[in-house]
Design an enzyme around this catalytic site. Structure first.
Site, mmCIF file in Angstrom:
data_model
loop_
_atom_site.group_PDB
_atom_site.id
_atom_site.type_symbol
_atom_site.label_atom_id
_atom_site.label_comp_id
_atom_site.label_asym_id
_atom_site.label_seq_id
_atom_site.Cartn_x
_atom_site.Cartn_y
_atom_site.Cartn_z
ATOM 1 N N THR A 10 0.814 -1.219 0.000
ATOM 2 C CA THR A 10 0.000 0.000 0.000
ATOM 3 C C THR A 10 0.846 1.266 0.000
ATOM 4 O O THR A 10 0.398 2.309 -0.482
ATOM 5 C CB THR A 10 -0.978 0.027 1.185
ATOM 6 N N THR B 192 -1.724 4.571 -1.033
ATOM 7 C CA THR B 192 -3.004 4.028 -1.484
ATOM 8 C C THR B 192 -3.319 2.794 -0.652
ATOM 9 O O THR B 192 -3.139 1.658 -1.091
ATOM 10 C CB THR B 192 -2.956 3.693 -2.984
ATOM 11 N N HIS B 193 -3.790 3.007 0.578
ATOM 12 C CA HIS B 193 -3.965 1.891 1.510
ATOM 13 C C HIS B 193 -5.179 1.032 1.162
ATOM 14 O O HIS B 193 -5.057 -0.024 0.540
ATOM 15 C CB HIS B 193 -4.066 2.414 2.942
ATOM 16 N N ASP B 194 -6.366 1.457 1.555
ATOM 17 C CA ASP B 194 -7.539 0.582 1.465
ATOM 18 C C ASP B 194 -7.929 0.192 0.039
ATOM 19 O O ASP B 194 -8.361 -0.948 -0.178
ATOM 20 C CB ASP B 194 -8.718 1.233 2.183
ATOM 21 N N THR C 36 -6.171 -0.753 -2.228
ATOM 22 C CA THR C 36 -5.333 -1.850 -2.686
ATOM 23 C C THR C 36 -5.987 -3.202 -2.423
ATOM 24 O O THR C 36 -5.830 -4.144 -3.208
ATOM 25 C CB THR C 36 -3.954 -1.774 -2.003
#
Length: 322
Positions: free
Chosen positions: A205, A253-255, A257
């Site tokens: 992420t 771009t955490h969630d 991903t």
């Protein structure tokens, strides 16, 4: 006909979330993707308290024209430990970039009368082998659901989480990622339950980064969902600028991903290792992988370790601006 009408969804997901700016990105990506059917949303503390994350979930579904999707309010504190600091300093006072979301916009929208953990159990057990749990906040609701009904570990199709880290430094301690750190006891239950778990952690992420040019393209598009993401992004960008020194308006771009992995798993490189979660001490909330495969006989976790970042970002941009 468009693709959404002609392509049957590959995944029926129950989305467990603490919206949150990047949670909003993930949910909207799921809703516009024909491979995915969102059958329900459950909310948890994390990026704010659960009243705010529930409000935001309802408003996001209303924004996307999907107020029919049920929402169940979940836990407002970890299973065992006291609740730590929530994430308004990252996401804004309303956890949505300080755009003024202080109330539910559609008065007809209300959360279900049952708690999130019970909703997870009922949904999974009613459709054995069909439901993918996608959890992008602290894992409290999923841990509580396992305690209510351990058989969901056999009845769920699979589990994809945004959380943890194998080789990348932590973002709330030297070794821990925020979602796991916020409820390590729940995470330990999830990793040890024996179901098919994929961990989209900081190793991928933080390697996929949106920047100001990316958000500007969303704002210029004629798609109101893309424009909304462009609207909520500046607070998140400022946090990354101040915390990490990212240039050019960059953000991790955490969630999204976790959703991108479901849509296009070939864009990611994964390794299967057993994972342990320390419950206290300096390493509390770390996700320690047995990368030699010599020490822990526990269930293997599909750990995402690399991503084709340009293609992941292009997929997100194309789908949200279509």
């Amino acid at each position: 006909m468009n693709d959404a009408q002609t392509v049957p969804p590959k995944f029926k997901i129950l989305f467990d979330t603490d919206p949150g700016i990047d949670d909003a990105m993930a949910l909207l990506l799921a809703l516009v993707s024909p491979e995915i059917e969102v059958v329900g949303v459950t909310t948890v503390f994390g990026n704010s308290h659960v009243e705010a994350t529930t409000r935001n979930a309802l408003n996001l579904l209303n924004l996307a024209g999907r107020p029919d999707i049920p929402v169940a309010k979940g836990a407002d504190r970890p299973m065992v430990r006291p609740r730590g600091q929530t994430g308004e300093f990252v996401h804004g006072d309303d956890a949505m970039g300080n755009i003024g979301w202080t109330a539910v916009h559609n008065p007809d929208q209300k959360p279900l009368d049952i708690p999130a953990a019970q909703f997870i159990v009922e949904t999974v057990m009613a459709r054995p082998g069909e439901i993918t749990l996608v959890a992008v906040g602290p894992l409290t609701n999923v841990g509580l659901a396992l305690q209510l009904e351990p058989r969901i570990a056999q009845a769920a199709r699979n589990v994809v989480i945004m959380g943890g880290s194998v080789a990348t430094p932590g973002n709330v301690s030297p070794v821990a990622e925020a979602n796991i750190h916020n409820d390590p006891h729940a995470a330990a239950l999830v990793f040890g339950a024996g179901w098919d778990v994929t961990m989209a952690g900081l190793d991928v992420t933080m390697a996929v980064r949106m920047d100001e040019a990316f958000f500007a393209a969303l704002r210029r598009s004629g798609n109101r969902l893309a424009q909304f993401i462009g609207r909520i992004a500046p607070f998140y960008q400022q946090f990354h600028r101040e915390r990490y020194g990212y240039p050019d308006g960059g953000v991790d771009t955490h969630d999204p991903t976790a959703i991108a992995y479901l849509i296009a798993p070939t864009l990611f490189r994964a390794e299967r290792w057993s994972v342990a979660v320390p419950l206290d001490g300096p390493a509390m909330g770390a996700t320690i992988a047995d990368r030699r495969g010599l020490f822990w006989p526990g269930p293997k976790v599909n750990c995402l370790m690399g991503a084709d970042a340009p293609r992941v970002l292009e997929m997100f941009r194309v789908r949200l601006t279509a």
